[in-house]
Design an enzyme around this catalytic site. Sequence first.
Site, PDB file in Angstrom:
ATOM      1  N   HIS A 310      46.803  35.889 -29.249  1.00 56.40           N
ATOM      2  CA  HIS A 310      48.080  35.593 -28.612  1.00 56.40           C
ATOM      3  C   HIS A 310      48.105  36.203 -27.214  1.00 56.40           C
ATOM      4  O   HIS A 310      47.550  37.281 -26.981  1.00 56.40           O
ATOM      5  CB  HIS A 310      49.244  36.174 -29.441  1.00 56.40           C
ATOM      6  CG  HIS A 310      50.584  35.636 -29.066  1.00 56.40           C
ATOM      7  ND1 HIS A 310      51.316  36.133 -28.002  1.00 56.40           N
ATOM      8  CD2 HIS A 310      51.335  34.637 -29.602  1.00 56.40           C
ATOM      9  CE1 HIS A 310      52.454  35.468 -27.913  1.00 56.40           C
ATOM     10  NE2 HIS A 310      52.499  34.562 -28.864  1.00 56.40           N
ATOM     11  N   ASP A 368      51.454  30.630 -35.223  1.00 56.86           N
ATOM     12  CA  ASP A 368      51.270  29.177 -35.103  1.00 56.86           C
ATOM     13  C   ASP A 368      50.263  28.643 -36.110  1.00 56.86           C
ATOM     14  O   ASP A 368      50.371  27.506 -36.568  1.00 56.86           O
ATOM     15  CB  ASP A 368      50.830  28.821 -33.682  1.00 56.86           C
ATOM     16  CG  ASP A 368      51.861  29.223 -32.648  1.00 56.86           C
ATOM     17  OD1 ASP A 368      53.016  28.816 -32.809  1.00 56.86           O
ATOM     18  OD2 ASP A 368      51.522  29.946 -31.697  1.00 56.86           O
TER      19      ASP A 368
END
Length: 433
Positions: A310, A368
């Site tokens: 991320h 995600d």
Amino acid sequence: MNISDTKATLSFSDGSKSIDFPVYKGTIGPDVLDIRKLYGQTGTFTYDPGFMSTAACQSAITYIDGDKGELLYRGYPIEQLAVNADFLETCYLLLNGELPNKAEKDKFVETVTRHTMVHEQMNFFFRGFRRDAHPMSVLVGTVGALASFYHDSLDINDPAQREISAIRLIAKLPTLVAMAYKYSIGQPFVYPRNDLSYSANFMRMMFGNPCEEYQVNDVLVRALDRILILHADHEQNASTSTVRLAGSSGANPFACIAAGIACLWGPAHGGANEAALNMLKEIGTADKIPEFIAKVKDKNSGVKLMGFGHRVYKNFDPRAKLMRETCYEVLNELGLHDDPLFKLAMELEKVALNDDYFVSRKLYPNVDFYSGIVQSALGIPVSLFTGIFAMARTIGWIAQWNEMIADPEQKIGRPRQLYVGATRRDVPSIDKR
């Protein structure tokens, strides 16, 4: 925001006079240099593409510590909120700064529930879209169009009107997202029902039809509710900054949220879970994972591992663990552990978590990776993933917009530039060009 005893001094090698900048301390997080007088005193700007080192506002809503893997809504850790609160309690918290007590929650839920229907004219608005229109383009249009229906709440300087606009947006986004889905598959719109919870209502509007009564599944409803909580706000990201920038001009809240949705539509922002799911489909089967992993490690292959790592979280994404739990709960409830796609995802997760290449680079599965799997299991089509994201993030956008309007230091956004074009020149007549 408290001023520090420390000052920052900017000195110039050409002998120009040095200047001091005040340093401000937040409650937690890095200190900031107040450079507002930089241009006035020196005639120079700072250069910061992507605003990676620039604090554009002060905010008391969300705090992220990427190194620690920490996400706080109004000081509360996301892992506690996801377990001990529902989405509307989280909405109340983001809007008002504190979690509601029982009476406050009941009143808030009742108010939101009574605003879930959209104006009947909105049904005709949908007819102007092609059936194969992307749901995000439909949402940009329909959310922006809400300003046409609610002239009674467009005065941004009236706190009561800002509050009713916030309620309307929170309440109507699920209805509009479900309508976009129903329109795309040629099914009739399903009206909201006031006896259902926020997330159960959305599931029914998505998957119910007039032919039979929709059966609410509490496990699936809770999974959706957790997805919404985990995506409700994420500090000053691209779409939130877009909402603030649009709002700084005095634009109405519906226009500002439509701007946020448009920004979220970008694949680098809201499309990460879709990209992760597409990656799994491209891998195909578990026996192809070693070949895929080898390509990921090869810098010249151009193959990327989606859904891992991320930009902000340099260690692990605190939302990922919660989403992983939800993922297994949903797969278990639906008996999908033998589904090839989901088996593939779990195998890829296992391989990546045990490979030194990924572990040393801290490329852990992020929110995600799991949210795409969960939404797919719930029956939500890939094209609507970002629409669900927008539905969740609306409360964050509204809370940030509301905070910005009430901030006495807020000015219309006006980023500066480093101009590298032609210097002044005269326009020649056409025969001399």
